[in-house]
Design an enzyme around this catalytic site. Structure first.
Site, short mmCIF file in Angstrom:
data_model
loop_
_atom_site.label_atom_id
_atom_site.label_comp_id
_atom_site.label_asym_id
_atom_site.label_seq_id
_atom_site.Cartn_x
_atom_site.Cartn_y
_atom_site.Cartn_z
N PRO A 138 -3.07 8.76 -3.73
CA PRO A 138 -2.22 8.83 -4.64
C PRO A 138 -2.39 9.10 -5.97
O PRO A 138 -3.36 8.88 -6.53
CB PRO A 138 -1.60 7.71 -4.86
CG PRO A 138 -1.68 6.66 -3.53
CD PRO A 138 -2.88 7.39 -3.19
N GLU A 139 -1.85 10.61 -6.34
CA GLU A 139 -2.21 11.17 -7.67
C GLU A 139 -1.07 10.91 -8.71
O GLU A 139 -0.33 10.19 -8.57
CB GLU A 139 -2.54 12.60 -7.34
CG GLU A 139 -3.64 12.87 -6.54
CD GLU A 139 -3.86 14.36 -6.20
OE1 GLU A 139 -3.64 15.16 -6.97
OE2 GLU A 139 -4.84 14.82 -5.28
N ARG A 157 -7.11 0.25 3.11
CA ARG A 157 -8.37 0.66 2.79
C ARG A 157 -9.10 -0.49 1.94
O ARG A 157 -10.13 -0.38 1.81
CB ARG A 157 -8.83 2.11 2.81
CG ARG A 157 -8.41 2.86 4.00
CD ARG A 157 -8.88 4.40 3.93
NE ARG A 157 -10.21 4.51 3.79
CZ ARG A 157 -10.92 5.78 3.69
NH1 ARG A 157 -10.35 6.84 3.85
NH2 ARG A 157 -12.07 5.79 3.73
N HIS A 215 -2.57 -6.04 5.82
CA HIS A 215 -2.86 -5.34 4.72
C HIS A 215 -2.15 -5.44 3.43
O HIS A 215 -2.18 -4.96 2.48
CB HIS A 215 -2.80 -3.62 5.14
CG HIS A 215 -3.55 -3.30 6.12
ND1 HIS A 215 -4.99 -3.85 6.48
CD2 HIS A 215 -3.31 -2.43 7.14
CE1 HIS A 215 -5.41 -3.47 7.47
NE2 HIS A 215 -4.56 -2.69 8.10
#
Length: 272
Positions: free
Chosen positions: A2-3, A109, A90
């Site tokens: 995500p930017e 992750r 997660h």
């Protein structure tokens, strides 16, 4: 990853649910993200949320009892749950509000970050935010500023605009896109840009990021907003991910090179 547009979209999604609400409970599991969870996170329980904003790629949630700083890492996302639901694989962190809404953080992750900043500290002066450059959509980010900033850099212009001390939030996808829009070769030395080229580059950065926010961000693999919607700016990408395809402007084959170990896409005819 995500930017800035994706983080802005996420922040705008959770803000109406959180602003002026009171935090009932904080939950986190025993998994380590980029950093271990701090036991001090519970100090924010019972506090009313005064502000929900964004700085660079960080979401900042402020209360009188301290602040939360959230970074989504590579695969993190926040979801809004109107009522309690069974936690999934997660799911690592959640904020339960007194009205029953739950903001839950999922990160496969685990490169994200959930940090607590004490009530006696300014989040902007924390080690996460204090050395960041200007916001790209602010008036502080202008052609003259960028011209002066790039004059100090011998590295490629694409790497320079991805440097968060120069300007925040221009990640790999958007760096390729804005340089194409500005017609600047990403391999050029940053210090070689003229003031006129910096004017074009600033305009391209502002236009591209604002447009992506409007379209809900860019979903390449797994990004989704807090409402579960995908980002549709991916449909407007001109060069990123299009290596070997004809340029949409001139028909020349789009090329790809590695700059700073990142894939960089450009048109060798349009960009000089």
């Amino acid at each position: 990853m995500p930017e800035l547009p994706e983080v802005e979209v996420t922040m705008r999604g959770i803000r109406p649910e959180m602003l002026h609400e009171r935090i009932k409970k904080i939950w986190y599991d025993d998994k380590k993200l980029r950093e271990p969870f701090s036991k001090d996170l519970h100090l924010i329980e019972g506090a009313k949320i005064d502000e929900v904003g964004r700085r660079a790629k960080y979401i900042v949630i402020k209360t009188a009892q301290g602040s939360l700083i959230i970074h989504l890492g590579m695969t993190g996302h926040l979801s809004i749950l109107k009522k309690a639901q069974e936690r999934k694989k997660h799911d690592h962190f959640e904020v339960e509000l007194e009205d029953g809404v739950i903001i839950r953080y999922n990160d496969a992750r685990r490169f994200g970050l959930i940090a607590y900043i004490g009530q006696d500290q300014d989040p902007e002066k924390s080690r996460y935010l204090k050395d960041l450059g200007p916001e790209p959509l602010s008036d502080d980010f202008n052609a003259f500023y960028l011209y002066q900033a790039l004059a100090k850099h011998q590295k490629a212009v694409k790497q320079a605009i991805m440097d968060a001390s120069v300007v925040v939030g221009v990640g790999n996808i958007y760096a390729s896109e804005v340089l194409f829009l500005a017609r600047i070769d990403p391999r050029r030395k940053a210090c070689s840009l003229t003031l006129n080229e910096c004017e074009k580059l600033v305009a391209a950065i502002k236009t591209t990021l604002a447009r992506s926010i409007e379209k809900g961000g860019t979903t390449i693999i797994n990004f989704q907003g807090a409402d579960g919607k995908l980002g549709y700016f991916v449909q407007e990408l001109k060069v990123y991910g299009h290596s070997g395809e004809p340029c949409k402007e001139c028909g020349t084959t789009i090329e790809s090179v590695l700059l700073g170990q990142r894939n960089t896409y450009f048109c060798p005819h349009c960009q000089r």
